[in-house]
Enzyme design. Structure first.
Site, PDB file in Angstrom:
ATOM      1  NE  ARG A 115      -3.358  -4.630  -1.827  1.00 55.21           N
ATOM      2  CZ  ARG A 115      -2.933  -4.190  -2.962  1.00 55.21           C
ATOM      3  NH1 ARG A 115      -3.164  -3.842  -4.017  1.00 55.21           N
ATOM      4  NH2 ARG A 115      -2.254  -2.766  -2.227  1.00 55.21           N
ATOM      5  CG  ASP A 161       2.359   0.545  -3.149  1.00 55.10           C
ATOM      6  OD1 ASP A 161       3.279   0.759  -4.713  1.00 55.10           O
ATOM      7  OD2 ASP A 161       1.586   0.764  -3.325  1.00 55.10           O
TER       8      ASP A 161
END
Length: 565
Positions: free
Chosen positions: A196, A485
């Site tokens: 990613r 996160d």
């Protein structure tokens, strides 16, 4: 600081000779050729194996061709935010209705190593975490250079080195305590890597690009992450029987998907990779993208494997998009926004239906609960929560799901095994029973719930503690037995901003104003686990700037990156 500058040439791309994995960091400057791409980040050990002349030439070409389109698309995002603030709701686009109505087209679908994605493990690309992911029993490792990675220069380049070494069977790590880590299996038997890159909104300030008009700009984080990984590893991945696969984050429109597709076409042609080799899975994590899922699949159809329900960023997008639209759009405590509230259920059911209609995989999201090996009670609660979450996803038609910890893989896999059996996926389950409308996706009041004083303090504490971790270079942090996160921290700070500016009253009857927030910050700060070298003072400054100021920064990390990393 050491500087590397390169101009584009017609020489074919070549990998640099391998250097030692041990010894002192590199201290000499990179070679200088001509002013096209300038690397201002410090040179470290083996950085020259990633920042090769050929790789930087490739980055220059990507920026020449695509950087200005990226800027135009970011400007369009800004206009969409203004329109939403002025009362214009997202909608299914009338100009692309024919694409949605056309039953004939399908996406490329699964590629080697992506046929069965029932459990995917997510995590950053530092050497230890990479080894743990590759040694796990997951089907896929999402090698995350975005929300789970703090984009320090070291993390960006050494993350690329981790992936480079992993694909060549050379990945190993020795901890400061002397514990040794290495990948236990042949790379062909490990989870398939899907990398990613950073989203379109993020830059790489340690690399500067000088365009043909003489303008100087920071490089695109997306193009840097994609370009370096693809340049060095695409051919190797094919040799290993896999391929260059990517998760695409933070998209807000099918035009942004088209830009990625154009980049894929160019990159494959430039490096002699057969067209259609790349596979992308798009994270649907903005309310804008939820209304353009079919168009996004269509633009990427020759390179698309599926869509993912990025639940945490999706909630953040809801708050960000409608933060100025009145109390009707105010969400309750973060912990009360579950995947079963109606507007979240509409989003996931539409995603599954859309994917299967077009032959794409639908991948579920990540439950934030994580086990604690020192606390069996916490672990049992986490396993129960994850089991229920994955049972719902598998029953709804998802083909796979995410976990953030290796200990959760058996629990998640059991729920998908119960539905899939020996089948690799359930793409043939079309979900014709689903009929999601624009009103369903925008039914924010359906969340119900309350804003509580405890919820305010939780959000402040989580945001500050995560930011402190991020400023130290750690982008995924276990906080109160939840995996936090950048996406979950965004929810926390954006809710504080919204509650403050909407004069929200808590369930206990307290109005959320500056006085209350400052007092709540005091309560949260007093409980912080201070230690030598912590970054809490900086984190508090960042939190104030992204949660308490009149202007709402679109992403909490943008200013912090520019100032601190």
């Amino acid at each position: 600081m050491n500087s590397l500058i390169i101009e584009r040439t017609d020489a074919p791309p070549q990998a640099a000779p391998r250097s030692s994995r041990t010894g002192a960091p590199t201290t000499g400057s990179f070679a200088t050729v001509a002013p096209r791409i300038e690397v201002t980040g410090a040179a470290g050990e083996r950085y020259d194996e990633i920042l090769t002349p050929g790789a930087l030439e490739f980055l220059a070409e990507l920026h020449d061709r695509f950087a200005h389109t990226r800027h135009d698309l970011l400007a369009a995002r800004l206009q969409n935010r203004v329109d939403a603030a002025n009362g214009r709701d997202p909608k299914f686009l009338p100009e692309t209705e024919q694409i949605r109505r056309d039953p004939s087209w399908r996406v490329a679908g699964a590629a080697p190593g992506l046929e069965d994605r029932r459990v995917e493990i997510t995590g950053p690309t530092d050497r230890k975490m990479a080894i743990n992911a590759l040694n796990s029993d997951a089907k896929v490792w999402l090698a995350d250079q975005e929300d789970a990675t703090s984009p320090t220069w070291r993390n960006v380049i050494e993350g690329q080195l981790s992936l480079f070494d992993a694909l060549r069977g050379d990945l190993e790590y020795t901890s400061p305590e002397g514990k040794q880590y290495r990948v236990a299996r042949d790379i062909r038997e490990t989870p398939t890597i899907v990398m990613r890159p950073r989203g379109w909104h993020l830059t790489e300030k340690h690399i500067r690009f000088h365009d043909r008009a003489g303008r100087d700009m920071q490089a695109s984080g997306s193009l840097v992450d994609f370009g370096l990984y693809f340049f060095h590893n695409a051919a190797k991945l094919i040799e290993l029987g896999r391929g260059p696969y990517f998760y695409l984050p933070k998209l807000e429109s099918h035009r942004e998907a088209k830009l990625w597709n154009d980049i894929f076409v160019y990159a494959q042609d430039r490096l002699g990779i057969p067209q259609g080799t790349i596979r992308a899975t798009v994270l649907i994590e903005t309310i804008q993208a939820a209304f353009e899922m079919e168009e996004i699949l269509y633009e990427l159809r020759d390179h698309c494997a599926g869509l993912n329900a990025g639940r945490w960023d999706y909630i953040f997008s809801i708050v960000k998009t409608f933060r100025c639209r009145g109390r009707r759009w105010t969400l309750p405590d973060r912990r009360q926004i579950t995947m079963t509230v109606p507007f979240m259920r509409a989003y996931t059911e539409l995603l599954v239906q859309t994917c299967h209609k077009r032959g794409a995989h639908a991948i579920g999201g990540m439950s934030a609960f994580i086990p604690n090996r020192r606390d069996p009670e916490v672990t049992e609660r986490a396993l129960q929560a994850v089991s229920a979450d994955k049972r719902r996803e598998a029953s709804d038609g998802f083909d796979g799901t995410w976990v953030a910890h290796p200990d959760l893989i058996p629990t998640a896999r059991a729920e998908f095994d119960a539905v899939l059996g020996d089948r690799p996926n359930q793409v043939d389950r079309l979900r014709d029973d689903v009929a999601v409308t624009a009103a369903d996706l925008l039914d924010i009041p359906s969340a119900g719930g309350q804003v509580t004083e405890a919820g305010v303090i939780d959000n402040i504490s989580i945001a500050i503690r995560y930011l402190e971790s991020w400023l130290r270079g750690v982008g995924a942090a276990a906080i109160d037995n939840l995996m936090e996160d950048a996406a979950t921290a965004e929810i926390s700070r954006s809710q504080i901003w919204q509650w403050l500016h909407e004069n929200t009253v808590t369930a206990e009857g307290t109005r959320i104003d500056q006085t209350f927030i400052v007092a709540a910050m005091g309560d949260a700060v007093r409980g912080l686990p201070r230690f030598e070298g912590d970054r809490f003072d900086d984190a508090i400054q960042v939190f104030r700037s992204v949660a308490l100021e009149p202007e709402f920064p679109t992403f909490l990390t943008l200013g912090a990156y520019a100032r601190f990393l």
